[in-house]
Design a protein around this motif. Sequence first.
Motif, PDB file in Angstrom:
ATOM      1  N   LEU A   1      38.381 -19.162  53.352  1.00  0.00           N
ATOM      2  CA  LEU A   1      37.685 -17.957  52.892  1.00  0.00           C
ATOM      3  C   LEU A   1      36.533 -17.611  53.828  1.00  0.00           C
ATOM      4  O   LEU A   1      36.347 -16.442  54.189  1.00  0.00           O
ATOM      5  N   ILE A   2      35.764 -18.588  54.246  1.00  0.00           N
ATOM      6  CA  ILE A   2      34.633 -18.330  55.150  1.00  0.00           C
ATOM      7  C   ILE A   2      35.148 -17.789  56.487  1.00  0.00           C
ATOM      8  O   ILE A   2      34.581 -16.832  57.037  1.00  0.00           O
ATOM      9  N   GLU A   3      36.233 -18.352  56.998  1.00  0.00           N
ATOM     10  CA  GLU A   3      36.841 -17.837  58.228  1.00  0.00           C
ATOM     11  C   GLU A   3      37.315 -16.403  58.044  1.00  0.00           C
ATOM     12  O   GLU A   3      37.106 -15.553  58.914  1.00  0.00           O
ATOM     13  N   SER A   4      37.959 -16.140  56.918  1.00  0.00           N
ATOM     14  CA  SER A   4      38.513 -14.807  56.664  1.00  0.00           C
ATOM     15  C   SER A   4      37.422 -13.752  56.514  1.00  0.00           C
ATOM     16  O   SER A   4      37.550 -12.654  57.048  1.00  0.00           O
ATOM     17  N   ILE A   5      36.365 -14.068  55.787  1.00  0.00           N
ATOM     18  CA  ILE A   5      35.323 -13.065  55.523  1.00  0.00           C
ATOM     19  C   ILE A   5      34.519 -12.757  56.780  1.00  0.00           C
ATOM     20  O   ILE A   5      33.986 -11.657  56.919  1.00  0.00           O
ATOM     21  N   THR A   6      34.464 -13.689  57.720  1.00  0.00           N
ATOM     22  CA  THR A   6      33.699 -13.450  58.947  1.00  0.00           C
ATOM     23  C   THR A   6      34.582 -13.019  60.120  1.00  0.00           C
ATOM     24  O   THR A   6      34.078 -12.849  61.235  1.00  0.00           O
ATOM     25  N   SER A   7      35.865 -12.807  59.871  1.00  0.00           N
ATOM     26  CA  SER A   7      36.746 -12.342  60.948  1.00  0.00           C
ATOM     27  C   SER A   7      36.381 -10.907  61.324  1.00  0.00           C
ATOM     28  O   SER A   7      35.895 -10.139  60.485  1.00  0.00           O
ATOM     29  N   PRO A   8      36.598 -10.515  62.565  1.00  0.00           N
ATOM     30  CA  PRO A   8      36.277  -9.145  62.991  1.00  0.00           C
ATOM     31  C   PRO A   8      36.956  -8.079  62.121  1.00  0.00           C
ATOM     32  O   PRO A   8      36.334  -7.067  61.787  1.00  0.00           O
ATOM     33  N   GLU A   9      38.202  -8.301  61.758  1.00  0.00           N
ATOM     34  CA  GLU A   9      38.938  -7.334  60.933  1.00  0.00           C
ATOM     35  C   GLU A   9      38.282  -7.146  59.558  1.00  0.00           C
ATOM     36  O   GLU A   9      38.125  -6.023  59.085  1.00  0.00           O
ATOM     37  N   THR A  10      37.869  -8.249  58.940  1.00  0.00           N
ATOM     38  CA  THR A  10      37.252  -8.162  57.618  1.00  0.00           C
ATOM     39  C   THR A  10      35.853  -7.573  57.702  1.00  0.00           C
ATOM     40  O   THR A  10      35.474  -6.738  56.868  1.00  0.00           O
ATOM     41  N   VAL A  11      35.077  -7.977  58.697  1.00  0.00           N
ATOM     42  CA  VAL A  11      33.740  -7.398  58.877  1.00  0.00           C
ATOM     43  C   VAL A  11      33.844  -5.895  59.105  1.00  0.00           C
ATOM     44  O   VAL A  11      33.062  -5.116  58.555  1.00  0.00           O
TER      45      VAL A  11
ATOM     46  N   THR B   1      32.014  -3.043  56.839  1.00  0.00           N
ATOM     47  CA  THR B   1      31.105  -2.029  57.380  1.00  0.00           C
ATOM     48  C   THR B   1      31.648  -0.619  57.144  1.00  0.00           C
ATOM     49  O   THR B   1      30.870   0.311  56.922  1.00  0.00           O
ATOM     50  N   ALA B   2      32.963  -0.460  57.142  1.00  0.00           N
ATOM     51  CA  ALA B   2      33.554   0.854  56.856  1.00  0.00           C
ATOM     52  C   ALA B   2      33.240   1.296  55.426  1.00  0.00           C
ATOM     53  O   ALA B   2      33.186   2.493  55.149  1.00  0.00           O
ATOM     54  N   ARG B   3      33.001   0.343  54.538  1.00  0.00           N
ATOM     55  CA  ARG B   3      32.646   0.655  53.153  1.00  0.00           C
ATOM     56  C   ARG B   3      31.126   0.725  52.961  1.00  0.00           C
ATOM     57  O   ARG B   3      30.653   0.879  51.845  1.00  0.00           O
ATOM     58  N   GLY B   4      30.375   0.573  54.039  1.00  0.00           N
ATOM     59  CA  GLY B   4      28.927   0.729  53.967  1.00  0.00           C
ATOM     60  C   GLY B   4      28.148  -0.548  53.708  1.00  0.00           C
ATOM     61  O   GLY B   4      26.931  -0.507  53.534  1.00  0.00           O
ATOM     62  N   TYR B   5      28.813  -1.703  53.700  1.00  0.00           N
ATOM     63  CA  TYR B   5      28.095  -2.965  53.506  1.00  0.00           C
ATOM     64  C   TYR B   5      27.412  -3.349  54.802  1.00  0.00           C
ATOM     65  O   TYR B   5      27.997  -3.263  55.879  1.00  0.00           O
ATOM     66  N   GLU B   6      26.142  -3.750  54.687  1.00  0.00           N
ATOM     67  CA  GLU B   6      25.339  -4.068  55.863  1.00  0.00           C
ATOM     68  C   GLU B   6      24.848  -5.507  55.884  1.00  0.00           C
ATOM     69  O   GLU B   6      24.353  -5.973  56.903  1.00  0.00           O
TER      70      GLU B   6
ATOM     71  N   SER C   1      44.856 -14.198  53.285  1.00  0.00           N
ATOM     72  CA  SER C   1      45.690 -13.419  54.203  1.00  0.00           C
ATOM     73  C   SER C   1      45.689 -11.926  53.891  1.00  0.00           C
ATOM     74  O   SER C   1      46.020 -11.116  54.758  1.00  0.00           O
ATOM     75  N   THR C   2      45.305 -11.542  52.693  1.00  0.00           N
ATOM     76  CA  THR C   2      45.266 -10.120  52.325  1.00  0.00           C
ATOM     77  C   THR C   2      43.845  -9.604  52.089  1.00  0.00           C
ATOM     78  O   THR C   2      43.666  -8.484  51.618  1.00  0.00           O
ATOM     79  N   LEU C   3      42.838 -10.399  52.431  1.00  0.00           N
ATOM     80  CA  LEU C   3      41.443 -10.030  52.146  1.00  0.00           C
ATOM     81  C   LEU C   3      41.022  -8.727  52.814  1.00  0.00           C
ATOM     82  O   LEU C   3      40.509  -7.818  52.142  1.00  0.00           O
ATOM     83  N   SER C   4      41.216  -8.593  54.111  1.00  0.00           N
ATOM     84  CA  SER C   4      40.747  -7.375  54.786  1.00  0.00           C
ATOM     85  C   SER C   4      41.490  -6.147  54.272  1.00  0.00           C
ATOM     86  O   SER C   4      40.888  -5.091  54.060  1.00  0.00           O
TER      87      SER C   4
ATOM     88  N   LEU D   1      40.039  -5.254  50.869  1.00  0.00           N
ATOM     89  CA  LEU D   1      38.724  -4.618  51.002  1.00  0.00           C
ATOM     90  C   LEU D   1      38.851  -3.155  51.429  1.00  0.00           C
ATOM     91  O   LEU D   1      38.114  -2.298  50.950  1.00  0.00           O
ATOM     92  N   ARG D   2      39.782  -2.871  52.317  1.00  0.00           N
ATOM     93  CA  ARG D   2      39.967  -1.483  52.757  1.00  0.00           C
ATOM     94  C   ARG D   2      40.491  -0.594  51.632  1.00  0.00           C
ATOM     95  O   ARG D   2      40.117   0.564  51.523  1.00  0.00           O
ATOM     96  N   ALA D   3      41.371  -1.136  50.794  1.00  0.00           N
ATOM     97  CA  ALA D   3      42.057  -0.320  49.786  1.00  0.00           C
ATOM     98  C   ALA D   3      41.429  -0.367  48.393  1.00  0.00           C
ATOM     99  O   ALA D   3      41.795   0.437  47.530  1.00  0.00           O
ATOM    100  N   MET D   4      40.495  -1.269  48.145  1.00  0.00           N
ATOM    101  CA  MET D   4      40.014  -1.492  46.778  1.00  0.00           C
ATOM    102  C   MET D   4      39.311  -0.270  46.190  1.00  0.00           C
ATOM    103  O   MET D   4      38.675   0.501  46.897  1.00  0.00           O
ATOM    104  N   ASP D   5      39.449  -0.143  44.876  1.00  0.00           N
ATOM    105  CA  ASP D   5      38.766   0.901  44.109  1.00  0.00           C
ATOM    106  C   ASP D   5      37.976   0.204  43.006  1.00  0.00           C
ATOM    107  O   ASP D   5      38.523  -0.159  41.966  1.00  0.00           O
ATOM    108  N   LEU D   6      36.686  -0.011  43.259  1.00  0.00           N
ATOM    109  CA  LEU D   6      35.851  -0.730  42.311  1.00  0.00           C
ATOM    110  C   LEU D   6      35.584   0.064  41.034  1.00  0.00           C
ATOM    111  O   LEU D   6      35.199  -0.507  40.022  1.00  0.00           O
ATOM    112  N   SER D   7      35.840   1.372  41.067  1.00  0.00           N
ATOM    113  CA  SER D   7      35.572   2.199  39.888  1.00  0.00           C
ATOM    114  C   SER D   7      36.523   1.899  38.731  1.00  0.00           C
ATOM    115  O   SER D   7      36.241   2.274  37.592  1.00  0.00           O
TER     116      SER D   7
END
Length: 156
Positions: free
Chosen positions: A16-26, A30-35, A126-129, A132-138
């Motif tokens: 999980l730590i590797e996945s969340i810090t991968s360039p694709e996931t970061v 950032t595309a969702r506005g997380y800084e 394997s599906t994290l990024s 994150l791109r497709a999620m709808d938190l609403s």
Amino acid sequence: MKTVFVTVGTTSFDELIESITSPETVQALTARGYERLVLQVGRGSLVPAADSCPHVTLEAYRFKDSIAEDIEQADLVISHAGSCLESLGAGKSLLVVVNDKLMNNHQLEMARQLHMDSHLLYCTCSTLSETLRAMDLSVLQPFFARTAQELCTFPR
């Protein structure tokens, strides 16, 4: 500053730590506005350096007496299934990352049930990024505390 808090609890979940810090996931974050990305890495072997994720402020630590403040400050919590109840109880948007490498995976059953009740979203590393791109938190609904017995009894 829009913040993501990632917790693995007291366990080790380096994938999980590797996945969340991968360039694709970061990039997905950032595309969702997380800084800001705060990682609680537990007993894992990975503790990413503060400068290892361009375009986000990264903080990483192993343990604290309480993660309640990190949860409270987060706009999104990403957790393994074993650490999800505290985040749900705090009313936070939650994405559970199931460790699909475990045998007899009760995490998946719990995540599926809480997802079916619209309390959280879930994925694997394997599906994290993509998630994150497709999620709808609403679509997420508030979680109202249940007994431990209810949470551990899954329809078969």
